[in-house]
Design an enzyme around this catalytic site. Structure first.
Site, short mmCIF file in Angstrom:
data_model
loop_
_atom_site.label_atom_id
_atom_site.label_comp_id
_atom_site.label_asym_id
_atom_site.label_seq_id
_atom_site.Cartn_x
_atom_site.Cartn_y
_atom_site.Cartn_z
NE ARG A 223 3.05 164.12 130.46
CZ ARG A 223 2.71 164.06 129.18
NH1 ARG A 223 3.10 163.03 128.43
NH2 ARG A 223 1.97 165.02 128.63
CG HIS A 271 9.02 162.65 125.66
ND1 HIS A 271 8.87 163.19 126.92
CD2 HIS A 271 7.76 162.57 125.16
CE1 HIS A 271 7.59 163.43 127.17
NE2 HIS A 271 6.90 163.06 126.09
#
Length: 308
Positions: A223, A271
């Site tokens: 993350r 991502h």
């Protein structure tokens, strides 16, 4: 029983795909999609991804919260009723994609592919040090981290793991808790696959970088909030880190003015290390939807105490 999808950052096409497969798997399901949710009181199951904070308070009869992916930090960071369970997605394809991405990053560093790409631009023929000897350290050795260790070891590369708690049995060398320095002393490629919790937010910071071997290479696929972004470029410029491969960021999309774009030793991907397949994920949510109706045990329920 009503189900609601709350995923404002997903495209209309993505949401339409999810709606179609939910209707295919459970014809006649009472399904509402944010922001057009008019019957809040009828929603008992909510499916979330990067939802507006506080929206869970709007569902007075909520009985189950389902993450649309493997991560639940976006849920745990918000208000969650004590008596409402949370589930996540477990998909072998997620593991497959994530492991392939991490192994790609490790091998690119090991065989200096990024350096040769820069050499091509300057027409430089440099045969020195075509391989960097590496030992890989994986922080977070759950399903994903364990698979990365398995694949790296299968390539003949030394690899060790690190986690928060002891493990009675583990198939790889393993450190935990206060053994962080011992772990960092072993490795020069550091892979972050930690779950995001209060304890791990900001874990990748200047204090940790100072404990690393000089020249350690960082890969963060967990993350964005694991990394204190302001600490990364100084660590690279000082030589404490040799570079980084980043797939996750504090703000996504990464702002065009962000200094990471201009730092040559930082490789950026948007991502995409591992993407949830809605056809694999939706059946798990429908199964839990039915389990709730039948008062049966849920699958893939997370521990609220541990945060994952």
């Amino acid at each position: 029983m009503g189900l609601a999808i709350v995923a404002p950052n997903k495209s209309k096409k993505e949401i339409a795909d999810w709606v179609a497969v939910f209707n295919e798997l459970e014809p006649g399901i009472d399904l509402q999609v944010y922001p057009e949710i008019s019957r809040m009181e009828e929603v008992e199951v909510v499916v979330l991804w990067q939802h507006p904070k506080g929206i869970l308070k709007s569902f007075p009869n909520l009985k189950l919260i389902c993450s649309m992916g493997s991560g639940v930090d976006h849920i745990m960071a918000d208000y969650v009723p004590d008596n409402v369970p949370i589930t996540r997605i477990v998909d072998p394809r997620l593991t497959f994609s994530m492991t392939n991405y991490v192994v790609m990053g490790i091998l690119n560093y090991h065989r200096q592919i990024l350096r040769y790409m820069r050499d091509k631009r300057t027409k430089t023929w440099d045969m020195s040090q075509p391989e960097i000897p590496i030992t890989v350290g994986v922080m977070g050795v759950g399903e994903l981290g364990g698979d990365v260790l398995d694949k790296v070891k299968a390539l003949g590369i030394s690899a060790v793991g690190y986690g928060n708690r002891p493990k009675a049995t583990f198939r790889h060398p393993y450190y935990y808790g206060e053994e962080l320095q011992d772990f960092l002393n072993e490795v020069n490629v550091l892979v972050c696959l930690l779950p995001l919790t209060e304890k791990t937010e900001g874990f990748l910071n200047k204090e940790l970088f100072r404990k690393c071997k000089p020249g350690t290479y960082l890969i963060n696929v967990a993350r964005g909030r694991h990394l204190v972004e302001a600490d990364l470029i100084p660590a690279i410029e000082s030589g404490q880190l040799s570079g980084a491969l980043l797939d996750v960021f504090q703000q996504e999309p990464l702002p065009k003015a962000h200094p990471f774009w201009e730092q040559e030793q930082i490789t950026i991907t948007p991502h995409i290390a591992s993407i949830t397949n809605y056809r694999a994920a939706a059946p798990q949510i429908i199964e839990n939807y039915k389990n709730l109706l039948q008062n049966s045990p849920l699958i893939n329920e997370i521990s609220k105490v541990q945060g994952y």
